[in-house]
Scaffold this active site. Structure first.
Site, PDB file in Angstrom:
ATOM      1  N   GLY A 153      18.010 -16.598   2.997  1.00  0.00           N
ATOM      2  CA  GLY A 153      17.991 -17.667   3.990  1.00  0.00           C
ATOM      3  C   GLY A 153      18.222 -18.992   3.297  1.00  0.00           C
ATOM      4  CB  CYS A 168      18.086 -14.285  -1.819  1.00  0.00           C
ATOM      5  SG  CYS A 168      18.625 -15.924  -2.307  1.00  0.00           S
ATOM      6  CE1 TYR A 169      12.870 -19.513   2.526  1.00  0.00           C
ATOM      7  CE2 TYR A 169      12.683 -17.613   3.989  1.00  0.00           C
ATOM      8  CZ  TYR A 169      12.284 -18.884   3.626  1.00  0.00           C
ATOM      9  OH  TYR A 169      11.318 -19.534   4.350  1.00  0.00           O
ATOM     10  CG  HIS A 184      22.622 -12.248  -2.330  1.00  0.00           C
ATOM     11  ND1 HIS A 184      22.068 -12.303  -1.070  1.00  0.00           N
ATOM     12  CD2 HIS A 184      22.471 -13.478  -2.858  1.00  0.00           C
ATOM     13  CE1 HIS A 184      21.610 -13.522  -0.836  1.00  0.00           C
ATOM     14  NE2 HIS A 184      21.843 -14.251  -1.908  1.00  0.00           N
ATOM     15  CD  GLU A 202      22.862  -9.112   0.302  1.00  0.00           C
ATOM     16  OE1 GLU A 202      22.201  -8.539  -0.586  1.00  0.00           O
ATOM     17  OE2 GLU A 202      22.630 -10.276   0.660  1.00  0.00           O
ATOM     18  N   GLY A 257      44.485  -0.902  24.141  1.00  0.00           N
ATOM     19  CA  GLY A 257      45.339  -0.604  22.990  1.00  0.00           C
ATOM     20  C   GLY A 257      44.591  -0.849  21.688  1.00  0.00           C
ATOM     21  N   GLY A 258      43.462  -1.543  21.760  1.00  0.00           N
ATOM     22  CA  GLY A 258      42.671  -1.830  20.558  1.00  0.00           C
ATOM     23  C   GLY A 258      41.715  -0.700  20.225  1.00  0.00           C
ATOM     24  CG  ASP A 269      36.290  -2.731  19.306  1.00  0.00           C
ATOM     25  OD1 ASP A 269      36.305  -2.068  18.251  1.00  0.00           O
ATOM     26  OD2 ASP A 269      36.145  -3.967  19.341  1.00  0.00           O
ATOM     27  CB  SER A 270      39.029  -0.363  24.862  1.00  0.00           C
ATOM     28  OG  SER A 270      40.363  -0.369  24.427  1.00  0.00           O
ATOM     29  CE  LYS A 315      37.300  -3.870  15.146  1.00  0.00           C
ATOM     30  NZ  LYS A 315      37.583  -4.326  16.511  1.00  0.00           N
TER      31      LYS A 315
END
Ligand code: XMP
Length: 550
Positions: free
Chosen positions: A84, A111-112, A199, A201, A254-255, A257-258, A406
């Site tokens: 943070g 970290c924080y 970090h 990550e 067409g993407g 996600d859908s 995603k």
């Protein structure tokens, strides 16, 4: 607090084959007991949750105000405190419920989060003279450390801090140091409290994932069961539970996600699902055909393909302003979809219940950004909350991607057999090519842009660069200039190549495409696409430029 680090989400993502054959998903479809990441405001908080999931352990990002009762209610397996921007002793600095440290659950402070743990448990944090930002050498001073054992005694880590822990909490032992921070990591195995100043990550901490895995697998005893297969099983069960025997509607764009949302629902309820593909005529070359082929012929999804290109082009005639174009495409999309929904609803037998469910590709990042809760089932029943909803039909949302980032959506898509080009497709704006044509959208301009874009993407794919680039596309400016072809002077359009690297589209840098690839792209576009006599390369970063031209 730190500089923006270029991160490529898919880089560290597990492939489906990698995760196949792991331990079978437990009850809860791989979700098991969650790891809760308390968000203390750091820019990497979401990334921590994503990385934990890449270790096949389910995690959720929750506000730092979540207390021990809520943690128990959710049956969390462990807690991670994110980084943070604050100083722990600053007024308004976020703190966490101190009872968390006595809950017997493992806690990892990053970290924080580490500094906060020290400060709340009677240690001390100070502003030291030397801040550490970026790559830093870490020395493991206690080889018996639980998180760092068997990792190189000297290793590079990513740091981003001005304050440092100068006294660990009582009972904790210091296990690593860095040039500016004698206390770069501490552990209290008895109380199961762990803190790292670096970090783990980010990709710039090469052993970071191993550190996270030790915390997850060894300290928290979390089984690695959050796999694409488990996600699919879990979602299929939930969808069946939610919709029962009723009919479901889904708009395909067409993407990815859908597409993935639709396939999940199809797997769950088969022909109860009808997909409506509103083809606005503004997609890239071959995309509409691919949607029809994939969903209609390959997956045998009930598909209504509405070829509405004429309708959209008519409304876009004479419009220059990008915001106006956006509005027109958005409105028209809703109208076309409404027409289809009403038609389908009317076509239902009198004995069937009315259309009630609508699939929506909401992602976990959308849920987090809107302050929502991942585990809460979507019960929104409003025609105002969602873009494409008919006014006179009330829908309940089916949101099978609500728990997923995603990169997880992509992995689920791969597992469901969605073709590779659809799974890994670059992000594409809803108004499509309409905003990549500067000025008026005409049939001729669309044709020019679509052909040039297809050549560009073909060469980028051939050069093996497609997945390293966040977005790559052609832009057609509203100008023409003089050129010469054969013995003739030409007066034709330029094509601009826009290719960027990015992590989240908030910032971006122009992609360094090799000269020889650019050369091939340029000559092919000029030779193969009529009405084009120049190719230019956009070498602007975002900010101050944007990714799209409009
Ligand atoms: P900019 O151009 O603002 O784009 O740097 C950031 C990201 O957003 C996408 N984008 C859009 N997506 N409708 C969309 O669905 C839009 O009108 C739109 N405009 C920009 C852009 O492609 C990039 O990924």
């Amino acid at each position: 607090m730190a500089d923006v680090v270029p991160l490529r989400g898919h880089e560290a993502a597990a492939t489906v084959s990698e995760v196949a054959g792991e331990r079978a998903p437990g009850p809860g479809g791989g979700k098991e007991r969650p790891i809760l990441v308390l968000d203390l405001g750091g820019q990497y908080a979401q990334l921590i949750a994503r990385r934990i999931r890449e270790c096949r352990v389910y995690s959720e990002l929750v506000p730092s105000s979540v207390g021990v009762d809520e943690v128990r209610r959710r049956d969390a397996r462990a807690i991670v405190l994110s980084g943070g921007p604050s100083s722990v002793y600053a007024q308004d600095a976020p703190i966490v419920d101190p009872s968390l440290f006595d809950s017997a659950l493992p806690v990892l402070g990053i970290c924080y989060g580490m500094q906060l743990m020290a400060a709340q448990l009677g240690g001390r944090v100070d502003r030291t003279d030397i801040a550490e930002f970026g790559r830093t050498e870490l020395e493991v001073t206690e080889p018996s450390s639980e998180l760092l054992a068997d990792l190189p005694a000297q290793q590079t880590v990513w740091m981003s801090h001005r304050d440092s822990v100068v006294a660990p909490p009582a009972g904790a032992r210091v296990v690593a140091s860095s040039p500016a921070t004698p206390i770069a990591a501490f552990e209290d195995a008895g109380r199961r409290l762990y803190g790292v100043q670096f970090h783990p990550e980010v990709v710039h901490t090469p052993h970071g994932m191993e550190v996270l895995k030790r915390f997850l697998y060894d300290v928290a005893d979390a089984p690695p069961v959050w796999t694409p297969t488990a996600v699919i099983e879990d979602q299929v069960a939930r969808i069946r539970d939610q919709v029962g025997t009723q009919r479901v509607l889904c708009a395909l764009s067409g993407g990815v996600d859908s597409a993935v949302a639709a396939l999940l629902v199809h797997k769950a309820v088969g022909d109860q699902l009808t997909c409506v593909f509103v083809d606005h005529g503004l997609l890239r070359k071959g995309e509409a055909e691919q949607v029809v082929e994939t969903f209609g012929s390959h997956f045998h999804v009930l598909l209504v393909h509405v070829d509405a290109a004429e309708r959209f082009l008519t409304r876009l005639a004479g419009i220059d302003d990008p915001e106006h174009k956006r509005r027109i495409v958005g409105e028209e999309f809703i109208r076309v979809f409404e027409d289809e929904a009403r038609r389908l609803d009317r076509g239902l037998a009198a004995t069937e219940p009315p259309l009630r469910f609508l699939v929506q590709g909401t992602l976990y990042s959308d849920v987090i950004e809107s302050g929502g809760q991942a585990g809460v089932a979507a019960t929104i029943k409003s025609h105002h909350n969602v873009g494409a909803l008919p006014d006179d039909i009330e829908f309940e949302l089916v949101e099978p991607l609500r728990l997923l980032f995603k990169d997880e959506v992509r992995r689920v898509g791969e597992e469901l057999g969605l073709p590779e080009p659809m799974v890994w497709r670059h992000p594409f704006p809803g108004p499509g090519l309409a905003i990549r044509i500067i000025g008026e959208v005409t049939r001729e301009r669309l044709e020019i842009l679509r052909e040039a874009d297809a050549v560009l993407l073909e060469e980028i794919r051939r050069a093996g660069l497609y997945r390293d680039i966040w977005q790559c596309f052609a832009v057609l400016p509203a100008i023409r200039s003089v050129g010469v072809q054969g013995d003739e002077r030409t007066y034709a359009y330029p094509i601009v190549i826009r290719a960027v690297t990015s992590d989240d589209a908030m910032t971006a840098d122009w992609a360094r495409i090799p000269y020889d690839v650019l050369q091939t792209i340029s000559s092919r576009i000029i030779n193969e696409v009529e009405h084009v006599n120049r190719v230019a390369l956009d070498i602007s970063s975002k900010p101050p430029a944007t990714i799209e031209w409009e």
